[in-house]
Scaffold this active site. Structure first.
Site, mmCIF file in Angstrom:
data_model
loop_
_atom_site.group_PDB
_atom_site.id
_atom_site.type_symbol
_atom_site.label_atom_id
_atom_site.label_comp_id
_atom_site.label_asym_id
_atom_site.label_seq_id
_atom_site.Cartn_x
_atom_site.Cartn_y
_atom_site.Cartn_z
ATOM 1 N N ARG A 152 0.831 -1.228 0.000
ATOM 2 C CA ARG A 152 0.000 0.000 0.000
ATOM 3 C C ARG A 152 0.856 1.264 0.000
ATOM 4 O O ARG A 152 0.431 2.318 -0.456
ATOM 5 C CB ARG A 152 -0.982 -0.006 1.187
ATOM 6 C CG ARG A 152 -1.808 1.282 1.246
ATOM 7 C CD ARG A 152 -2.941 1.230 2.253
ATOM 8 N NE ARG A 152 -2.538 0.865 3.588
ATOM 9 C CZ ARG A 152 -1.887 1.675 4.442
ATOM 10 N NH1 ARG A 152 -1.544 2.897 4.085
ATOM 11 N NH2 ARG A 152 -1.576 1.255 5.650
ATOM 12 N N ASP A 165 -5.793 17.476 -16.885
ATOM 13 C CA ASP A 165 -6.299 16.123 -17.114
ATOM 14 C C ASP A 165 -6.127 15.836 -18.605
ATOM 15 O O ASP A 165 -6.808 16.432 -19.447
ATOM 16 C CB ASP A 165 -7.776 16.048 -16.689
ATOM 17 C CG ASP A 165 -8.367 14.656 -16.836
ATOM 18 O OD1 ASP A 165 -7.894 13.899 -17.711
ATOM 19 O OD2 ASP A 165 -9.313 14.327 -16.103
ATOM 20 N N TYR A 209 -14.859 16.825 -16.405
ATOM 21 C CA TYR A 209 -15.556 15.543 -16.238
ATOM 22 C C TYR A 209 -16.503 15.655 -15.027
ATOM 23 O O TYR A 209 -16.125 16.221 -13.985
ATOM 24 C CB TYR A 209 -14.506 14.439 -16.052
ATOM 25 C CG TYR A 209 -15.068 13.152 -15.534
ATOM 26 C CD1 TYR A 209 -16.010 12.446 -16.272
ATOM 27 C CD2 TYR A 209 -14.681 12.638 -14.303
ATOM 28 C CE1 TYR A 209 -16.550 11.263 -15.786
ATOM 29 C CE2 TYR A 209 -15.200 11.453 -13.812
ATOM 30 C CZ TYR A 209 -16.146 10.771 -14.555
ATOM 31 O OH TYR A 209 -16.673 9.613 -14.077
ATOM 32 N N LYS A 217 -9.101 4.690 -19.497
ATOM 33 C CA LYS A 217 -9.460 5.036 -20.873
ATOM 34 C C LYS A 217 -8.343 4.593 -21.836
ATOM 35 O O LYS A 217 -8.062 3.421 -21.938
ATOM 36 C CB LYS A 217 -9.762 6.531 -20.950
ATOM 37 C CG LYS A 217 -10.711 7.028 -19.847
ATOM 38 C CD LYS A 217 -12.060 6.365 -19.929
ATOM 39 C CE LYS A 217 -13.144 6.907 -19.040
ATOM 40 N NZ LYS A 217 -12.966 6.996 -17.628
HETATM 41 N N1 PLP Z 1 -11.059 12.364 -16.219
HETATM 42 C C1 PLP Z 1 -11.789 12.220 -17.330
HETATM 43 C C2 PLP Z 1 -11.600 13.180 -18.471
HETATM 44 C C3 PLP Z 1 -12.739 11.196 -17.430
HETATM 45 O O1 PLP Z 1 -13.472 11.068 -18.545
HETATM 46 C C4 PLP Z 1 -12.902 10.311 -16.327
HETATM 47 C C5 PLP Z 1 -13.879 9.208 -16.384
HETATM 48 O O2 PLP Z 1 -14.693 9.127 -17.274
HETATM 49 C C6 PLP Z 1 -12.117 10.510 -15.184
HETATM 50 C C7 PLP Z 1 -11.199 11.530 -15.168
HETATM 51 C C8 PLP Z 1 -12.251 9.603 -13.990
HETATM 52 O O3 PLP Z 1 -11.606 8.403 -14.222
HETATM 53 P P1 PLP Z 1 -11.969 6.999 -13.503
HETATM 54 O O4 PLP Z 1 -13.323 6.612 -13.939
HETATM 55 O O5 PLP Z 1 -10.870 6.095 -13.936
HETATM 56 O O6 PLP Z 1 -11.915 7.262 -12.021
#
Ligand code: PLP
Length: 390
Positions: free
Chosen positions: A59, A183, A111, A208
């Site tokens: 961890r 991001d 998001y 993704k």
């Molecule tokens: N950032 C973006 C642009 C996303 O589209 C997503 C999820 O769809 C996330 C972050 C969050 O990722 P996770 O679902 O792996 O926690």
């Protein structure tokens, strides 16, 4: 973690190895272990008290499989360090808790999960959070009067692919002693390198494109060693580490990332061009199209335009729903970045909670469909869209 060499991304991701395997395998085994044995108490204390590097407890992030993954992740963004997480949201939340406590200023669309984290949790913890529309980005400096804040954004943004100028926002942020986190999930490290453009921290939902097969949930932060350190402490104490088996799967996926992204780019461009010609499509949002508002900026800061696009179907929400329900190859599903093509209707899914006025303000039309273009044959995807639109 030392800075990776100057080979291209495909070479780096295939050949960056920390360890030589005892049996000659080019890849490391999966260390499915939570703990590590020491020869004696003195050796254990050396690790606990930081005199020697060593594995103590998984961890804490000291698992060889996870370390190997992090070497690959750092190499992809040409970062000094990377941290792997159990999800994209784990990476985002740990980063915000480590670097955003003096205030977070968000620019443009985010998001939905990130918005929820900021509105429901960061604000509840007393963290000042500001949301600026893309059109309001000139106000950024005014919100950074106090030093030590975190500027946070996504580009291309969901779901209209709006492009923000990373270099410009980073310049303003740094003039005010703020850090910049981007991001980079939609673009992937193959198409865009925010660190080269001035960002300090890059985040990914590795669920993704980085994993690319819609079969694992993971997240990543790429940054400098000094900025990674406080985030690693939050990761350790919130228990947000990726599991070793998932780390091994993600490492395997990364080896094909450059070639997958090239094909996503090519397929999405073909679909975007075909949709631009379709009489029932009023608008196509794809950074690679010269008709797209952010195209010039995308050309400057991206090396490929990605696999995500949105189309606006004539006839509004009902017409778009009919198209989504009539597709045979595109799967009606959330998420993105996998080998299979997906369709979702932002007004019915990710942005359902917003009022119609707010959606319009954010450039999300009633007839918008978001497409995650996968790795099927582009002509089959176009034929599928054509039959659904007719
Ligand atoms: N950032 C973006 C642009 C996303 O589209 C997503 C999820 O769809 C996330 C972050 C969050 O990722 P996770 O679902 O792996 O926690």
């Amino acid at each position: 973690m030392s800075k990776p060499d100057d080979h291209g991304p495909a070479t780096r991701i295939i050949h960056n190895r920390r360890h030589k395997d005892a049996f000659g395998s080019p890849y490391s085994p999966v260390y499915n272990t939570t703990t590590y044995r020491f020869e004696n108490t003195a050796a254990l204390l050396d690790v606990i008290e930081g005199r020697t590097e060593g594995n103590l407890y998984t961890r804490w992030g000291t698992n060889p499989t996870i370390k190997e993954l992090e070497l690959g992740l750092a190499g992809l963004e040409q970062a000094e360090a990377a941290l792997a997480f159990g999800s994209g949201m784990a990476a985002i939340s740990a980063t915000m808790l480590a670097h955003g406590r003096k205030g977070i200023v968000c620019v443009g669309d985010l998001y939905g999960g990130t918005q929820e984290l900021l509105k429901s949790h960061c604000m509840a913890l007393g963290i000042p959070v500001i949301f600026l529309f893309r059109e309001e980005q000139s106000q950024l400096a005014a919100h950074l009067a106090e030093p030590g804040k975190l500027v946070y954004f996504e580009t291309p943004a969901n779901p209209n692919m709006a492009i923000l100028d990373i270099r410009d926002l980073a310049k303003t942020a740094h003039e005010h002693e703020a850090l910049v986190a981007v991001d980079n999930t939609f673009a992937s490290p193959i198409n865009q390198k925010p660190l080269d453009l001035g960002a300090d921290l890059v985040l990914h939902s590795a669920t993704k494109y980085l994993s690319g097969h819609s079969d694992i949930t993971a997240g990543a932060l790429m940054t400098s060693a000094s900025l990674a350190k406080p985030v690693a402490a939050w990761r350790k104490n919130l228990g947000q580490l990726i599991a070793p088996e998932t780390a091994a799967l993600l490492s395997r996926s990364l080896r094909t990332l450059p070639v997958r992204i090239r094909q996503h780019n090519e397929n999405a461009m073909a679909v975007a061009r075909a949709m631009e010609q379709h009489p029932k499509v009023s608008k196509v949002h794809y950074p690679g199209l010269p008709s797209f508002e952010g195209h010039e900026l995308a050309r400057q800061q991206m090396t490929g335009f990605g696999g995500m696009l949105s189309i606006e179907v004539e006839g509004g929400q009902q017409a778009a729903e009919k198209v989504a329900d009539s597709l045979k190859i595109f799967l009606l599903a959330t998420s993105l970045g996998g080998v299979e093509s997906l369709v979702s209707q932002p007004s019915a899914t990710s942005h359902h909670g917003l009022s119609r006025e707010e959606r319009v303000k954010r450039g999300i039309g009633d007839g918008m469909l978001r497409l995650s273009v996968g790795l099927e044959d582009a002509e089959d995807l176009i034929a599928d869209l054509n039959q659904a639109l007719s």
